[in-house]
Structure formats: structure tokens, C-alpha cells
Write a protein that holds these residues in place. Sequence first.
Motif, mmCIF file in Angstrom:
data_model
loop_
_atom_site.group_PDB
_atom_site.id
_atom_site.type_symbol
_atom_site.label_atom_id
_atom_site.label_comp_id
_atom_site.label_asym_id
_atom_site.label_seq_id
_atom_site.Cartn_x
_atom_site.Cartn_y
_atom_site.Cartn_z
ATOM 1 N N THR A 1 9.063 1.763 12.425
ATOM 2 C CA THR A 1 7.914 0.971 12.899
ATOM 3 C C THR A 1 7.892 -0.426 12.298
ATOM 4 O O THR A 1 6.954 -1.187 12.546
ATOM 5 N N MET A 2 8.928 -0.781 11.538
ATOM 6 C CA MET A 2 8.942 -2.062 10.840
ATOM 7 C C MET A 2 10.143 -2.900 11.248
ATOM 8 O O MET A 2 11.218 -2.362 11.529
ATOM 9 N N GLU A 3 9.942 -4.219 11.285
ATOM 10 C CA GLU A 3 11.051 -5.137 11.508
ATOM 11 C C GLU A 3 11.928 -5.193 10.250
ATOM 12 O O GLU A 3 11.505 -4.796 9.154
ATOM 13 N N LEU A 4 13.142 -5.700 10.416
ATOM 14 C CA LEU A 4 14.078 -5.743 9.296
ATOM 15 C C LEU A 4 13.517 -6.546 8.120
ATOM 16 O O LEU A 4 13.611 -6.119 6.962
ATOM 17 N N ASN A 5 12.931 -7.701 8.400
ATOM 18 C CA ASN A 5 12.381 -8.517 7.320
ATOM 19 C C ASN A 5 11.262 -7.788 6.594
ATOM 20 O O ASN A 5 11.116 -7.917 5.370
ATOM 21 N N GLU A 6 10.462 -7.031 7.337
ATOM 22 C CA GLU A 6 9.390 -6.261 6.705
ATOM 23 C C GLU A 6 9.966 -5.168 5.815
ATOM 24 O O GLU A 6 9.425 -4.870 4.747
ATOM 25 N N VAL A 7 11.046 -4.570 6.254
ATOM 26 C CA VAL A 7 11.687 -3.515 5.455
ATOM 27 C C VAL A 7 12.227 -4.085 4.150
ATOM 28 O O VAL A 7 12.014 -3.525 3.063
ATOM 29 N N THR B 1 9.025 -2.990 0.066
ATOM 30 C CA THR B 1 9.350 -1.778 -0.695
ATOM 31 C C THR B 1 8.096 -1.065 -1.183
ATOM 32 O O THR B 1 7.976 0.163 -1.053
ATOM 33 N N GLU B 2 7.171 -1.815 -1.745
ATOM 34 C CA GLU B 2 5.948 -1.197 -2.273
ATOM 35 C C GLU B 2 5.137 -0.544 -1.163
ATOM 36 O O GLU B 2 4.583 0.550 -1.337
ATOM 37 N N ARG B 3 5.055 -1.212 -0.029
ATOM 38 C CA ARG B 3 4.321 -0.650 1.106
ATOM 39 C C ARG B 3 4.966 0.647 1.580
ATOM 40 O O ARG B 3 4.272 1.635 1.866
ATOM 41 N N ILE B 4 6.295 0.687 1.654
ATOM 42 C CA ILE B 4 6.998 1.898 2.096
ATOM 43 C C ILE B 4 6.776 3.029 1.105
ATOM 44 O O ILE B 4 6.521 4.176 1.492
#
Length: 293
Positions: free
Chosen positions: A126-132, A136-139
Motif C-alpha cells: 500500500t506504499m510507494e517506494l519512497n514511502e517504504v 521504517t518507523e511507520r511500518i
Amino acid sequence: MLTFNWIALIILIVFVVFLILNRGIAIISQNQVGMVSTLGKYSRKIEPGMHLVLPFITRVDRVDLAQVPLKLNEQSVISKDNAEVIISLSLNYHVTDPYKFTFENADSVQSMIQQSRAHLRGIIGTMELNEVLNGTERINAQLSKELGSITDSYGVNVDRINIDTIQPTPEIQESMNKQINATREREAAIAKAEGEARSIELTTKANNDALIATAEANAQAVKVAADAETYRITKENEILSQSSDQYLAAQSIEAFGKLANSQSNTVVIPTSVTDSLGSIKTLGAVLENKKEK
């Protein structure tokens, strides 16, 4: 003297006694509990220490309650924009319910690992590459939240989960490097163009300021010269207005005298002038002097 048969019988008896004692005594270590099953059915839980149990018909499964670190193998995951990344995951867990951990799941740890991998794929998807790469903390937080409601059925609790590394595949990394270089070149070109535009703007302003300053200086000089000329004319007029007729006549005589002493043989004097000068005695002398020459 004992025969061989008696020796063999004694050894057998000792072995049986040892086996019975070994099977009939359960020693549970600290941070463990023992799950006792009699004839295949759970009967009770025993705490750390030494316990007597029925041999051969009783089984004791030891469950470790201490926190256990676990490092998962690297996992390939696809992001929302179809970019493949390799993720390394580690976690810490401990057993919260020994009964569920032992009897309700064939392999609670393996089930927990599978759930962790599945939820990680779902989150990354559900995330774009830049978001991934930057999330890290969000994941970690989202993964811990989702696992908390699932692993309870396995009798375990995930105390901490952490993404150790997120590494794009070589193809994605190469594409990212090209994009970064293109962005840097574009920013450098924009900065250069802005610098040149600013330089031109400053140069133009300086030239305009110089032209304006020169024009103002010239205008000021013209004004000063005009004021000086006006002052001179005013002063001359004031002096002339204060002079007598005799002074003006004397000035005229002096002028005519210079004219008479010139190389010219003829002097033309306006009638209006001769009329005003007729009363001056020195005029005759001037004219006489002209005749002699």
C-alpha cells in the motif's frame, strides 16, 4: 560366585529402576513451565522445580517463558508502484499462554513468522517506494499493531519487531541513481539560470542607477549654471539701474575712442547717440584727434 545370568539380571534391574526414576521425575528449570499430559490428554501445569510423575503414561512438555530473539530470512516485497525491495526483519517474542502454545498450534513460532511475512507484504503493497524507504518507523508500528491481535491465538506476544534493512534490487537502485542524477542536474541548471538572471538584473539596475545619477548631476550642473547666469544678469541690471547718465556717457565715449583709434577711416555714429553726447566737451577732442590721423 555370581553367574553370567545373575549379572545380566542385576544390570537389567538397575536399568529398569533408572528408567523408571528418569521417567517418573520431571525437573523444570527457571523461566519454564511443564505441561503434563497423561495418556495423551492434558492434565496439569507444573512450576519450576522437581516433580514426580507417572512414568511411561505421562509426558511433560517444557515451555520457555523467557523472551526469545528471532531473526527472519530476507524477504522480497513489491511496493505499490511495482518496485521490488529486499527486507530483513527481526523480532522478539515470549510465550503468554503455554496451553495454546503447546496444544492449540502445531508450531506457534512458525505460524507467527508466516503471519509477520504476510502482513509485511500487505503493508508494503500500500506504499510507494519512497514511502517504504523513508517509513521504517511507520511500518514497524503498523506491523506490531496488526500482529498483536493475531499472535494471541498462538499463545505468544511479539514484544518488538524491527526492520533491519530495506534494500532495493540492483535494477531499482540503478534507476533511482539515474533519477537522482537527473534531479541534481536539473537543480544545478535552474540554479545557474537563476544566478545569471540575478546577475543581469543587478547589472541592469546598476547601469540604470548610473545613468540616473549622471542625468541628475548634469541637470544639477545646468541648474547651477543657469542660477549663476541669472544672478550675474540681475546684479548687472542692479548696477546699471544705479548708474548716472554721466557714467553711461563716459562709457560710450571710451568705446568710441577705442573705435576711433582703430584702422577704420570711417566711424558711423547713430543720431540718437550724437544727440546724447553733444553736450559732452570731450567728444570734440576725440573727433579732432580722429581727423588729425
